[in-house]
Design an enzyme around this catalytic site. Structure first.
Site, PDB file in Angstrom:
ATOM      1  N   HIS A   1      32.812  20.871 135.299  1.00  0.00           N
ATOM      2  CA  HIS A   1      32.927  21.207 133.875  1.00  0.00           C
ATOM      3  C   HIS A   1      34.343  20.805 133.434  1.00  0.00           C
ATOM      4  CE1 HIS A   1      33.511  23.943 130.409  1.00  0.00           C
ATOM      5  NE2 HIS A   1      32.201  24.042 130.349  1.00  0.00           N
TER       6      HIS A   1
ATOM      7  N   ASP B   1      34.896  27.337 141.296  1.00  0.00           N
ATOM      8  CA  ASP B   1      34.474  27.699 139.942  1.00  0.00           C
ATOM      9  C   ASP B   1      33.091  28.347 140.054  1.00  0.00           C
ATOM     10  OD1 ASP B   1      33.362  27.770 137.422  1.00  0.00           O
ATOM     11  OD2 ASP B   1      33.975  25.743 136.846  1.00  0.00           O
TER      12      ASP B   1
ATOM     13  N   GLN C   1      28.859  29.329 136.981  1.00  0.00           N
ATOM     14  CA  GLN C   1      27.399  29.193 136.939  1.00  0.00           C
ATOM     15  C   GLN C   1      26.714  29.774 138.171  1.00  0.00           C
ATOM     16  OE1 GLN C   1      25.605  28.318 134.418  1.00  0.00           O
ATOM     17  NE2 GLN C   1      27.230  27.531 133.102  1.00  0.00           N
TER      18      GLN C   1
ATOM     19  N   CYS D   1      29.982  19.853 128.107  1.00  0.00           N
ATOM     20  CA  CYS D   1      31.362  19.891 128.611  1.00  0.00           C
ATOM     21  C   CYS D   1      31.434  19.387 130.051  1.00  0.00           C
ATOM     22  CB  CYS D   1      31.967  21.302 128.520  1.00  0.00           C
ATOM     23  SG  CYS D   1      32.058  21.921 126.854  1.00  0.00           S
TER      24      CYS D   1
ATOM     25  N   LYS E   1      28.854  35.008 131.247  1.00  0.00           N
ATOM     26  CA  LYS E   1      27.801  34.247 131.938  1.00  0.00           C
ATOM     27  C   LYS E   1      27.015  35.152 132.885  1.00  0.00           C
ATOM     28  CE  LYS E   1      29.750  29.939 131.115  1.00  0.00           C
ATOM     29  NZ  LYS E   1      29.224  28.957 130.191  1.00  0.00           N
TER      30      LYS E   1
HETATM   31  N1  PMP Z   1      32.888  26.089 134.550  1.00  0.00           N
HETATM   32  C1  PMP Z   1      31.570  25.983 134.430  1.00  0.00           C
HETATM   33  C2  PMP Z   1      30.779  25.444 135.592  1.00  0.00           C
HETATM   34  C3  PMP Z   1      30.940  26.391 133.262  1.00  0.00           C
HETATM   35  O1  PMP Z   1      29.611  26.291 133.156  1.00  0.00           O
HETATM   36  C4  PMP Z   1      31.716  26.911 132.197  1.00  0.00           C
HETATM   37  C5  PMP Z   1      31.081  27.341 130.895  1.00  0.00           C
HETATM   38  N2  PMP Z   1      30.071  26.513 130.434  1.00  0.00           N
HETATM   39  C6  PMP Z   1      33.097  27.005 132.374  1.00  0.00           C
HETATM   40  C7  PMP Z   1      33.655  26.590 133.559  1.00  0.00           C
HETATM   41  C8  PMP Z   1      33.974  27.561 131.301  1.00  0.00           C
HETATM   42  O2  PMP Z   1      33.679  28.906 131.103  1.00  0.00           O
HETATM   43  P1  PMP Z   1      34.294  29.729 129.880  1.00  0.00           P
HETATM   44  O3  PMP Z   1      33.997  28.930 128.653  1.00  0.00           O
HETATM   45  O4  PMP Z   1      33.581  31.025 129.921  1.00  0.00           O
HETATM   46  O5  PMP Z   1      35.759  29.852 130.134  1.00  0.00           O
END
Ligand code: PMP
Length: 473
Positions: free
Chosen positions: A193, A270, A273, A434, A296
């Site tokens: 991401h 990370d 997910q 993203c 999440k």
């Molecule tokens: N890493 C991953 C794998 C994600 O899916 C996301 C959110 N889509 C993020 C980081 C960023 O998370 P946040 O917007 O809650 O900071």
């Protein structure tokens, strides 16, 4: 007047409260009317006949069949805990399949936040009055819940942040940046991401370091020998996603951490997910850092956590300064508290942390293993149903996947698909999610992405497939 200013030394008994108790019991002990809310556990009996009955609106048209259960709990009862699942959008019952973007919140979480503001609200770690103690207690109980949820040794290894993005920036700025010299390298993967790319790019630019990117195979899975081949003595850090938000691929995270460690390289995982789909153990992964977002995993916005092993947390230097994180301040010199306080400058999102604790109670009571196995069969069902839709091509077919399905359709723009589904009350994400590098790896700029949670049911997947089979207007 006593000042409560150190997490490690905070003791309720010093503030006229009962001593340290276990989790929710702590609040229940001095605050009996809160007992049920303080340790909300999923208990089908808690859903009163009345609340189940009033929940049954048209919005539950795609409600679970009686055979659909997560562990022993009927999915219909779980759905009844999530008020928004009975919403209608554009006159249609909502089908929420955008869980990778954010999950919905059960009323146990919503009510816990309300109760916090109604009865406990105060700043933490400061005045020694009763509400400060209640608030501090609730905040620290939530920290322990997070630690237990991800298998951390101690709450002192848990730093509250705004979410995954802030957590990754914290690790980059506080720990990794000061270890980098020109010519050093950071290893990422092409699955990441943007939140797990840009913070590393920023510190690489500032220090003269470079990024190295691990590739994936045609299914979207990491190729371990190629991953191992990236490591050299110049590599100072690695960061990897546990589950890809664009393809749903579950990476071989523990193996990747072991490879990095065999070269003496610390690793950040990370978990944005992964936490909502499977049991997670930072100890089992041997991750040096692990980050995730509350929203999440059925918790509030604006809260998340960084787990760090004790040594790197000790070594790291806070990148934000201010109140709450200091031991002593003079104009000449400031000394910091120990972790986690030294990384939590200013007033945190206390209510959201407390709400996250309630979300963790909720999923823990259902059982993350149960959630994982229910979702695995729902995902298999969805893959089967969507594969049969004419003109639909699934992107990413790794054997290990969780929660996410990405697809494109012949002759239809993905944004069009999103709008067309939305008109039927079906919420999916359409775009680059993203995660542009991994989509470009497959020659795409965007996909449509339904993503699952344990409250989704086969009826919703059927409605999605049916809608995709009908010609666009
Ligand atoms: N890493 C991953 C794998 C994600 O899916 C996301 C959110 N889509 C993020 C980081 C960023 O998370 P946040 O917007 O809650 O900071």
């Amino acid at each position: 007047m006593t000042t409560v200013n150190n997490y490690a030394s905070y003791r309720p008994e010093d503030h006229g409260l009962p001593g340290i108790l276990e989790l929710g019991e702590k609040i229940a002990a001095y605050f009996p009317e809160f007992a049920p809310a303080a340790s909300v556990a999923y208990n089908p009996k808690v859903v009163s006949a009345e609340s189940s009955k009033t929940f049954r609106t048209d919005g539950d048209k795609y409600g679970a069949s009686s055979a659909e259960r997560v562990g022993g709990v009927p999915v219909s009862e779980i759905r009844a805990d999530f008020p928004i699942l009975s919403e209608r959008v554009g006159g249609k019952p909502l089908i929420w399949l955008d869980n990778a973007a954010t999950t919905q919140r059960p009323r146990q979480v919503i009510e816990r936040i309300v109760r916090y503001y109604e009865r406990e609200n105060s700043n933490t770690h400061r005045g020694a009055h009763t509400l400060a103690a209640r608030s501090t207690d609730a905040y620290e109980v939530a920290r322990r819940k997070v630690a237990d949820f991800i298998g951390a040794a101690s709450p002192d290894n848990i730093i509250f942040t705004r979410g995954t993005t802030e957590g990754l920036n914290l690790v980059a700025q506080s720990y990794v940046k000061r270890r980098l010299r020109p010519g050093d390298e950071i290893i990422l993967t092409i699955l990441e991401h943007h939140a797990n790319i840009v913070p590393w790019q920023m510190i690489a630019e500032e220090t003269g370091a470079a990024l190295k990117i691990a590739p994936v195979d045609e299914t979207g899975q990491i190729i371990l020998p190629e991953y191992a081949a990236l490591f050299t003595p110049r590599v100072k850090f690695a960061s990897i996603t546990q589950v890809s938000n664009a393809l749903g691929v579950i990476t071989p995270t523990a193996e990747m951490v072991a490879i990095a460690h065999s070269f003496g390289t610390p690793v950040c995982v990370d978990g944005a997910q992964s936490v909502s789909h499977m049991p997670v153990s930072v100890a089992g992964l041997d991750a040096d850092f692990f980050v995730f977002s509350g929203h999440k995993v059925f918790g509030p916005n604006g809260i998340g956590a960084v787990y760090g092993k004790s040594e790197p947390l000790e070594e790291a230097r806070p990148y934000q300064g201010g109140g709450n994180m200091i031991e002593d301040v003079t104009f000449e010199r400031t000394t910091y508290k120990k972790a986690p306080a030294k990384f939590e400058a200013g007033t945190g999102n206390i209510a959201a942390a407390v709400g996250l604790g309630a979300a963790i109670d909720y999923v823990t009571a259902i059982g993350m293993e149960n959630i994982e196995s229910y979702e695995r069969s729902l995902l298999e069902y969805a893959v089967r149903e969507l594969s049969a839709v004419p003109g639909l091509r699934l992107i990413g077919s790794a054997a290990q996947r969780a929660g996410v399905i990405s697809f494109v359709m012949e002759g239809r723009e993905t944004e069009e698909i999103g709008d067309f589904l939305n008109a039927a009350g079906i919420a999916v994400r359409a775009g680059h999610h993203c995660a542009q590098p991994i989509l470009r790896r497959f020659g795409l700029e965007s996909t449509a992405r339904p993503s699952l949670a344990f409250y989704n049911v086969k009826g919703e997947i059927d409605a999605l497939a049916e809608r995709l089979e009908s010609p666009p207007r």
